[in-house]
Design an enzyme around this catalytic site. Structure first.
Site, short mmCIF file in Angstrom:
data_model
loop_
_atom_site.label_atom_id
_atom_site.label_comp_id
_atom_site.label_asym_id
_atom_site.label_seq_id
_atom_site.Cartn_x
_atom_site.Cartn_y
_atom_site.Cartn_z
N PRO A 30 0.83 -1.21 0.00
CA PRO A 30 0.00 0.00 0.00
C PRO A 30 0.87 1.26 0.00
O PRO A 30 1.97 1.27 0.54
CB PRO A 30 -0.79 -0.12 1.31
CG PRO A 30 -0.73 -1.56 1.68
CD PRO A 30 0.59 -2.06 1.19
N LYS A 31 0.36 2.31 -0.63
CA LYS A 31 1.05 3.60 -0.64
C LYS A 31 0.45 4.48 0.45
O LYS A 31 -0.69 4.90 0.36
CB LYS A 31 0.91 4.29 -2.00
CG LYS A 31 1.74 5.58 -2.09
CD LYS A 31 1.62 6.22 -3.45
CE LYS A 31 2.58 7.41 -3.55
NZ LYS A 31 2.31 8.43 -2.52
N TRP A 32 1.23 4.72 1.48
CA TRP A 32 0.76 5.45 2.65
C TRP A 32 0.78 6.95 2.39
O TRP A 32 1.66 7.46 1.70
CB TRP A 32 1.63 5.11 3.86
CG TRP A 32 1.54 3.65 4.18
CD1 TRP A 32 2.29 2.65 3.64
CD2 TRP A 32 0.61 3.04 5.06
NE1 TRP A 32 1.88 1.44 4.14
CE2 TRP A 32 0.85 1.65 5.01
CE3 TRP A 32 -0.41 3.52 5.88
CZ2 TRP A 32 0.11 0.74 5.76
CZ3 TRP A 32 -1.14 2.63 6.63
CH2 TRP A 32 -0.88 1.26 6.56
#
Length: 367
Positions: A30-32
């Site tokens: 996931p891209k935080w």
């Protein structure tokens, strides 16, 4: 502090691509949407460093305490600081709340560390003990990171290990589902690549949408001169349900020649601030919850935020990634003029709202 990898370290970067890559050789995660943060720990000594190598340590005392309690005795980790808020649909990332944590007053920092505590999610390993991992492939770094942080699976934070997959179908599901928890998209990391400081060896897949918005004002470019005025940015608006024009963000990416053309083209729309929908905001001298244009905040002190008000008569289509509250999270990109649309028809109803998703499920590996 004496570690095999010492600050300053410039973190590895990413280049944007369209769509989740389908070929083999990638690890997805996931891209935080938070503050990029490198953690350096040598016993009781802890330093938190930002993407541009500036210190973050003093602003997040609760994270420093968590690092001492939860992370290996001697390590260097790459990750993200975040703040989450809870609601009926579960927890989600809150970037604006995270921004408030950067404050000059120690008393304010202490207060916010209790009221809106931050967490840290690790996604790469640069050093562990006396061993540097920067020259090793990501597959090896990830395996060592999972082993070193295995104990975090039994905790509720505030330190976490991000989940990963090598299955592009699962990554696509994350891309579609996790936005509801405030995440920014998906990252793809080459399994065979070493940690390249300041190198764009990773890929980022972000959400991309369009909206028709009202042109409400402009700012001059920093290189503008009286002899050659240039447009710096367009101030954008949308009408709310009550019929008020709200400031939704800016569009700013133009060539020098186009900046000059737009400045000349838009002069016919210039109007006195008293006749502008935002004229009532002149009374504000400090930042306010609605992010009124032309006002100051701790992020903008010293900058000239004045703007040229324009009659809200023109509509343009812009490209944006996602919303933060009622505004574009990042600068929107100009696509084209929409002379076929009436400004009053441009409201919030056109914006896509992702289905809610609980951040806690992402942090704990839930479905």
């Amino acid at each position: 502090m004496d570690l095999p990898v010492m600050p300053p370290v410039q973190p590895m970067l990413a280049k944007a691509v369209k769509g989740v890559p389908r070929e083999e050789g990638f690890s997805f995660e996931p891209k935080w949407d938070g503050f990029r943060c490198l953690v350096f720990r040598d016993g009781d000594e802890v330093e938190l460093a930002s993407r541009n190598t500036k210190p973050l340590t003093r602003y997040f005392p609760e994270v420093v305490a968590a690092v001492r309690e939860q992370l290996p005795e001697r390590c260097v980790l790459d990750g993200e600081l975040f703040v989450a808020s809870s609601g009926d649909g579960g927890a989600r990332l809150e970037f604006e709340v995270l921004q408030e944590r950067i404050h000059p007053a120690e008393s304010r920092i202490d207060k916010l560390s209790r009221e809106t505590p931050a967490g840290f999610v690790a996604f790469d390993l640069l050093a562990l003990g006396d061993t540097a991992y920067v020259d090793r492939p990501f597959a090896d770094r990830r395996a060592a990171l999972e082993k070193a942080l295995a104990h975090l699976a039994d905790t509720e934070g505030p330190c976490h290990l991000t989940r990963t997959t090598t299955d592009p179908d699962e990554a696509q599901t994350w891309f579609e589902r996790f936005e509801g928890a405030g995440l920014d998209g998906v990252m793809a990391k080459p399994l065979a690549a070493p940690y390249a400081q300041n190198g764009r060896t990773m890929l980022k897949i972000k959400h991309e949408r369009t909206a028709d918005v009202v042109l409400a004002g402009l700012r001059e470019h920093k290189t503008s001169t009286p002899e050659r005025p240039l447009l710096g940015s367009m101030l954008l608006g949308l009408y709310d349900a009550g019929g008020d024009l709200q400031h939704i963000g800016v569009s700013a990416s133009f060539t020098a020649s186009r900046r000059a053309e737009l400045w000349d083209e838009l002069q016919e729309l210039v109007c006195p601030i008293e006749e502008h929908p935002w004229g009532r905001w002149q009374e504000f001298l400090v930042a306010n919850p609605g992010r009124v244009p032309g006002t100051q905040s701790r992020w903008s002190q010293g900058k000239d935020l004045s703007f040229v008000p324009l009659r809200p008569e023109r509509v343009l289509e812009v490209k944006y990634d996602h919303m933060e509250g009622r505004r574009f999270r990042h600068t929107a990109h100009f696509k084209r003029w929409r002379d076929d649309r009436d400004p009053e028809s441009c409201g919030y109803g056109q914006l896509e709202e992702p289905a809610g998703y609980d951040l806690a499920k992402i942090l704990t590996g839930g479905a």
